[in-house]
Design a protein around this motif. Structure first.
Motif, PDB file in Angstrom:
ATOM      1  N   VAL A  58      32.520  42.464  34.362  1.00 34.69           N
ATOM      2  CA  VAL A  58      31.347  41.648  34.034  1.00 34.69           C
ATOM      3  C   VAL A  58      31.614  40.190  34.382  1.00 34.69           C
ATOM      4  N   CYS A  59      32.758  39.681  33.929  1.00 37.98           N
ATOM      5  CA  CYS A  59      33.089  38.288  34.223  1.00 37.98           C
ATOM      6  C   CYS A  59      33.502  38.101  35.688  1.00 37.98           C
ATOM      7  N   LYS A  60      34.102  39.136  36.262  1.00 39.38           N
ATOM      8  CA  LYS A  60      34.695  38.976  37.591  1.00 39.38           C
ATOM      9  C   LYS A  60      33.724  39.297  38.725  1.00 39.38           C
ATOM     10  N   GLU A  61      32.866  40.329  38.523  1.00 43.11           N
ATOM     11  CA  GLU A  61      31.986  40.743  39.620  1.00 43.11           C
ATOM     12  C   GLU A  61      30.515  40.495  39.334  1.00 43.11           C
ATOM     13  N   ILE A  62      30.073  40.932  38.144  1.00 43.35           N
ATOM     14  CA  ILE A  62      28.634  40.845  37.869  1.00 43.35           C
ATOM     15  C   ILE A  62      28.181  39.389  37.745  1.00 43.35           C
ATOM     16  N   ALA A  63      28.935  38.585  36.983  1.00 37.32           N
ATOM     17  CA  ALA A  63      28.508  37.197  36.781  1.00 37.32           C
ATOM     18  C   ALA A  63      28.431  36.412  38.100  1.00 37.32           C
ATOM     19  N   PRO A  64      29.495  36.431  38.935  1.00 34.76           N
ATOM     20  CA  PRO A  64      29.387  35.689  40.200  1.00 34.76           C
ATOM     21  C   PRO A  64      28.305  36.244  41.127  1.00 34.76           C
ATOM     22  N   LYS A  65      28.112  37.572  41.104  1.00 36.49           N
ATOM     23  CA  LYS A  65      27.075  38.164  41.968  1.00 36.49           C
ATOM     24  C   LYS A  65      25.688  37.721  41.507  1.00 36.49           C
ATOM     25  N   MET A  66      25.458  37.779  40.189  1.00 37.70           N
ATOM     26  CA  MET A  66      24.168  37.329  39.659  1.00 37.70           C
ATOM     27  C   MET A  66      23.936  35.864  39.976  1.00 37.70           C
ATOM     28  N   VAL A  85      39.938  26.711  33.696  1.00 42.26           N
ATOM     29  CA  VAL A  85      39.405  27.865  34.420  1.00 42.26           C
ATOM     30  C   VAL A  85      40.389  29.014  34.572  1.00 42.26           C
ATOM     31  N   ARG A  86      39.793  30.173  34.703  1.00 40.58           N
ATOM     32  CA  ARG A  86      40.541  31.362  35.082  1.00 40.58           C
ATOM     33  C   ARG A  86      40.502  31.460  36.611  1.00 40.58           C
ATOM     34  N   ASN A  87      39.302  31.330  37.192  1.00 38.21           N
ATOM     35  CA  ASN A  87      39.153  31.376  38.642  1.00 38.21           C
ATOM     36  C   ASN A  87      38.805  29.996  39.183  1.00 38.21           C
ATOM     37  N   PRO A  88      39.810  29.297  39.733  1.00 39.40           N
ATOM     38  CA  PRO A  88      39.559  27.932  40.200  1.00 39.40           C
ATOM     39  C   PRO A  88      38.558  27.871  41.355  1.00 39.40           C
ATOM     40  N   LEU A  89      38.449  28.965  42.122  1.00 37.77           N
ATOM     41  CA  LEU A  89      37.534  28.945  43.267  1.00 37.77           C
ATOM     42  C   LEU A  89      36.090  28.763  42.819  1.00 37.77           C
ATOM     43  N   LEU A  90      35.676  29.510  41.792  1.00 37.42           N
ATOM     44  CA  LEU A  90      34.274  29.471  41.372  1.00 37.42           C
ATOM     45  C   LEU A  90      34.047  28.566  40.169  1.00 37.42           C
ATOM     46  N   GLY A  91      35.077  28.362  39.362  1.00 39.21           N
ATOM     47  CA  GLY A  91      34.846  27.719  38.069  1.00 39.21           C
ATOM     48  C   GLY A  91      35.208  26.250  37.957  1.00 39.21           C
ATOM     49  N   ALA A 162      47.343  38.814  34.422  1.00 33.55           N
ATOM     50  CA  ALA A 162      48.532  38.174  35.004  1.00 33.55           C
ATOM     51  C   ALA A 162      48.629  38.483  36.491  1.00 33.55           C
ATOM     52  N   GLU A 163      48.204  39.703  36.842  1.00 34.10           N
ATOM     53  CA  GLU A 163      48.290  40.111  38.233  1.00 34.10           C
ATOM     54  C   GLU A 163      47.219  39.410  39.079  1.00 34.10           C
ATOM     55  N   GLU A 164      45.985  39.374  38.541  1.00 37.86           N
ATOM     56  CA  GLU A 164      44.877  38.846  39.340  1.00 37.86           C
ATOM     57  C   GLU A 164      44.697  37.339  39.229  1.00 37.86           C
ATOM     58  N   TYR A 165      45.151  36.766  38.124  1.00 33.65           N
ATOM     59  CA  TYR A 165      44.958  35.321  37.917  1.00 33.65           C
ATOM     60  C   TYR A 165      46.253  34.671  37.438  1.00 33.65           C
ATOM     61  N   PRO A 166      47.233  34.556  38.327  1.00 33.23           N
ATOM     62  CA  PRO A 166      48.535  34.020  37.883  1.00 33.23           C
ATOM     63  C   PRO A 166      48.438  32.569  37.379  1.00 33.23           C
ATOM     64  N   PHE A 167      47.357  31.876  37.726  1.00 32.44           N
ATOM     65  CA  PHE A 167      47.214  30.483  37.274  1.00 32.44           C
ATOM     66  C   PHE A 167      46.177  30.341  36.169  1.00 32.44           C
ATOM     67  N   ASP A 168      45.901  31.457  35.465  1.00 33.11           N
ATOM     68  CA  ASP A 168      44.893  31.495  34.411  1.00 33.11           C
ATOM     69  C   ASP A 168      45.120  30.410  33.358  1.00 33.11           C
ATOM     70  N   ARG A 169      44.072  29.616  33.098  1.00 28.86           N
ATOM     71  CA  ARG A 169      44.156  28.632  32.013  1.00 28.86           C
ATOM     72  C   ARG A 169      43.129  28.941  30.923  1.00 28.86           C
ATOM     73  N   ALA A 170      42.378  30.040  31.108  1.00 25.95           N
ATOM     74  CA  ALA A 170      41.229  30.291  30.235  1.00 25.95           C
ATOM     75  C   ALA A 170      41.558  31.189  29.050  1.00 25.95           C
TER      76      ALA A 170
END
Ligand code: HEC
Length: 188
Positions: A58-66, A85-91, A162-170
């Motif tokens: 939901v947070c990873k695919e649906i929200a950015p797609k919407m 942010v968790r995802n620096p690219l979008l957030g 940890a695998e998908e967001y090694p720089f997670d700050r969220a």
């Protein structure tokens, strides 16, 4: 493939009237509010059906797609931004968004309810004039399994994150805190 279908079905049910040329707090809110509501609902549904790990989509695919679909169809930019942010690219917030997010923190610390905190402004930029609107996103109890404290995040979710967001700050958020904001940037 199935995942793609599910995502497009959710996005398809989410239609709004075109608001071209109508830039106001009301029109921005008319875009931001249903988006937020839908996200919280999708999150609750996913957690109920498959547990926290399945809600990652939901947070990873649906929200950015919407957000992307609404942005294209409405001729504006709708996004979710945060100071952590968790995802620096979008957030990652731009300078205006950072300033507003910091003001939101101050307003919350002075007793305003995060659910009601919002701000809009007309901003002149080198590329033109924009109507800008932001609405705070309050953390719900259901969000802590992915944005809460280390003890609140189940091991399988922790491993995926940890695998998908090694720089997670969220992480480290409590219900009621401001997780970030929905941001609308509309050319005038
Ligand atoms: C099952 C795990 C999970 C749950 C539950 C969850 N999130 Fe997220 N959240 C994520 C992931 C993963 C991302 C990164 C999305 C991406 O890749 O763009 C994210 C990103 C975000 C962002 C975008 C900014 C950023 O940090 O990248 C916001 C805002 C957000 N979540 C708010 C919430 C809110 C509010 C809730 C509860 C209603 C919630 N999340 C529940 C996993 C979750």
């Amino acid at each position: 493939m199935l995942k793609k279908l599910v995502v497009s079905a959710i996005v398809a049910t989410f239609s709004l009237p075109a608001l071209a040329g109508d830039a106001s707090p009301e029109s921005a809110k008319a875009i931001a509010m249903p988006f937020l509501k839908q996200l919280v609902a999708e999150n609750q549904k996913a957690v109920a059906e498959g547990g926290p790990e399945s809600a990652i989509k939901v947070c990873k695919e649906i929200a950015p797609k919407m957000a992307g679909d609404i942005s294209r169809k409405q001729g504006l930019k709708l996004s979710r931004v945060s100071l952590k942010v968790r995802n620096p690219l979008l957030g990652t917030p731009d300078a205006w968004e950072q300033k507003v997010l910091k003001e939101f923190e101050v307003r919350a610390s002075q007793g305003e309810k995060p659910e009601t905190i919002e701000f809009s402004e007309v901003v002149q930029e080198p590329a033109g004039k924009y109507f800008r609107f932001m609405k705070a996103i309050a953390l719900q109890p259901g969000c802590v399994s992915c944005h809460g404290s280390s003890e609140q995040i189940p091991e399988n979710v922790k491993a995926r994150l940890a695998e998908e967001y090694p720089f997670d700050r969220a992480t480290g958020y409590a219900p009621g805190q401001i997780r970030g904001a929905v941001s609308v940037k509309q050319p005038m």
